[in-house]
Design an enzyme around this catalytic site. Structure first.
Site, short mmCIF file in Angstrom:
data_model
loop_
_atom_site.label_atom_id
_atom_site.label_comp_id
_atom_site.label_asym_id
_atom_site.label_seq_id
_atom_site.Cartn_x
_atom_site.Cartn_y
_atom_site.Cartn_z
N GLU A 180 -6.03 -10.71 -1.24
CA GLU A 180 -6.86 -10.49 -0.04
C GLU A 180 -8.33 -10.45 -0.42
OE1 GLU A 180 -5.42 -7.19 2.34
OE2 GLU A 180 -3.32 -7.65 1.87
N ASP A 194 -12.09 -10.41 -0.86
CA ASP A 194 -13.40 -10.50 -0.21
C ASP A 194 -14.34 -9.57 -0.98
OD1 ASP A 194 -12.54 -8.02 0.86
OD2 ASP A 194 -12.27 -8.82 2.88
N ASN A 250 2.33 -5.24 -3.16
CA ASN A 250 0.92 -5.51 -2.87
C ASN A 250 0.15 -4.21 -2.61
OD1 ASN A 250 -1.02 -7.72 -2.26
ND2 ASN A 250 -1.07 -6.84 -0.19
N GLU A 257 0.80 -1.24 0.00
CA GLU A 257 0.00 0.00 0.00
C GLU A 257 0.83 1.29 0.00
OE1 GLU A 257 -2.90 -0.27 3.16
OE2 GLU A 257 -3.83 -2.05 2.30
N HIS A 294 -10.16 -6.20 -2.12
CA HIS A 294 -11.25 -6.00 -1.14
C HIS A 294 -12.32 -5.26 -1.93
CE1 HIS A 294 -8.91 -7.41 2.19
NE2 HIS A 294 -7.94 -6.58 1.89
C1 XIL Z 1 -6.36 -6.03 8.26
C2 XIL Z 1 -6.75 -7.18 9.16
O1 XIL Z 1 -7.66 -8.00 8.48
C3 XIL Z 1 -7.35 -6.67 10.43
O2 XIL Z 1 -7.58 -7.73 11.36
C4 XIL Z 1 -6.41 -5.64 11.07
O3 XIL Z 1 -7.03 -5.08 12.19
C5 XIL Z 1 -6.03 -4.55 10.09
O4 XIL Z 1 -5.50 -5.14 8.92
N1 XIL Z 1 -5.01 -4.45 3.63
C6 XIL Z 1 -4.01 -5.28 4.10
C7 XIL Z 1 -4.27 -6.14 5.27
O5 XIL Z 1 -2.95 -5.38 3.48
O6 XIL Z 1 -3.14 -6.34 6.06
C8 XIL Z 1 -5.39 -5.58 6.13
O7 XIL Z 1 -5.68 -6.54 7.16
C9 XIL Z 1 -6.60 -5.28 5.29
C10 XIL Z 1 -6.30 -4.26 4.24
#
Ligand code: XIL
Length: 355
Positions: free
Chosen positions: A267, A269, A203, A162, A239
């Site tokens: 990641e 969802d 990422n 990020e 996400h």
């Molecule tokens: C999130 C986790 O799912 C949570 O449990 C935590 O509180 C915060 O981080 N992008 C990412 C992940 O790269 O590491 C994040 O994970 C979600 C967004």
């Protein structure tokens, strides 16, 4: 007593009195056998999930589903700097090692997440004062120590997570402030030096909704590769949500493939409550729409050249575990397993695309 066919069809009460042989009933549909496989057994590429060490320890159904379904495991939080490196001189490996052991026991690959991020930092880093050499040492030592600890056990790393804003400009993180924008390249070099066999990823999120951001990210990874920086892949978090079209999701995945690098949907969802409605419920129609989205993402990923398919990872296992509920403070059901760890239509959508 005989009745014309139309009358038979309309009158259930009188149906028994209708003469036999006046109409042929349609053949009964062949019952579909229940799906006997798992994601890991049907997928031609690694299919994984992020897991929480705490839930692995406390909830048997959680570990059972993860062991059965995933051939790749990411630690949801346990390998972040804030969790691993609580003081300048101490590392806490307990949860991360637990996740790695779980994966090894279940013959799953481990993807490391993440060596460098602008957040989830320990307080000693946020408060750190030192010149650029001291910051460089901090970055290098953390990456080197962590990658060496897991060498031979963790196959791949999100080296930098990020670094971009949605506008496509580099985030003004503490790393940029103290080390300048090329800290990204050096982070990859440090990781590669510590484990030359590890596959290294940049990422990020938002590729599917911000053209400016994805173009900036794909330009960065291409330029790193052209400079000979050891980068092997691009991770797209995804996400995502029901209001991003299937075509948009598919073209984003195809564009990632154009980099020539490994592609990880890292990641995944899919929110079915993008308006964050506080009283939303998960209807059959939403479940069906989510199935279509999961199928579209999986099919587009499967269409990439086989050598570039690093895998798909969902962000946690079941709706009960999703970070998105906490993030939106709203009802959410973004994952392929429901609150009771049962397969949802979304799961069937993935399987349909994989088979
Ligand atoms: C999130 C986790 O799912 C949570 O449990 C935590 O509180 C915060 O981080 N992008 C990412 C992940 O790269 O590491 C994040 O994970 C979600 C967004």
């Amino acid at each position: 007593m005989k009745f014309p066919f139309g009358f038979c069809a309309l009158s259930l009460v009188l149906l028994a009195q209708c003469g036999s042989g006046e109409s042929t009933p349609p053949p009964a549909p062949t019952p579909q056998p229940p799906f006997a496989g798992t994601l890991r057994s049907v997928s031609p590429f690694p299919f994984g999930g992020a897991v929480s060490a705490g839930l692995l320890r406390s909830r048997p159904a959680y570990g059972q589903v993860a062991a059965r379904e995933y051939s790749s495991i990411t630690a949801e939080n346990a390998m972040k700097m804030g969790a691993l490196h609580p003081s300048p001189t101490t590392y806490n490996w307990t949860d991360a090692d637990f996740v790695v052991d779980f994966a090894r026991l279940n013959n799953a690959r481990v993807h490391g997440h993440t060596l460098n991020w602008y957040t989830s930092l320990p307080a000693w880093v946020t408060n750190f004062s030192g010149d650029s050499t001291a910051w460089e040492n901090l970055l290098r030592d953390h990456i080197t120590t962590v990658v060496k600890h897991f060498r031979g056990k963790v196959a791949s790393w999100d080296v930098v997570n990020e670094a971009f804003e949605d506008t496509g400009v580099l985030r003004n993180s503490i790393w940029v402030q103290h080390l300048g924008p090329d800290y990204i390249a050096r982070a990859f070099q440090y990781a590669n030096a510590a484990d030359p066999a590890a596959r290294l990823f940049y990422n990020d999120y938002g590729h599917e909704y911000s053209a400016a951001k994805r173009n900036a990210i794909f330009a960065l990874v291409t330029s790193l590769r052209n400079r000979g920086i050891p980068i092997h892949g691009v991770g797209m978090q995804f996400h995502t949500s029901s209001n991003i079209s299937d075509a948009q999701l598919a073209s984003t995945i195809a564009q990632a493939g154009q980099t020539g690098l490994l592609v990880h949907i890292s990641e995944l969802d899919i929110s079915m409550n993008p308006s964050l409605a506080p009283a939303a419920t998960f209807t059959a129609a939403l479940a069906a729409a989510q199935k279509v989205k999961y199928k579209a993402v999986t099919a587009a990923f499967k269409a990439l050249p086989a050598a570039q398919r690093f895998g798909i990872t969902t962000w946690n296992v079941a709706d009960a575990d999703t970070w998105r509920r906490g993030n939106c403070s709203c009802p959410e059901w973004p994952l392929p397993f429901d609150d009771n760890y049962q397969r949802k239509p979304a799961y069937d959508g993935i399987v349909e695309a994989l088979q």
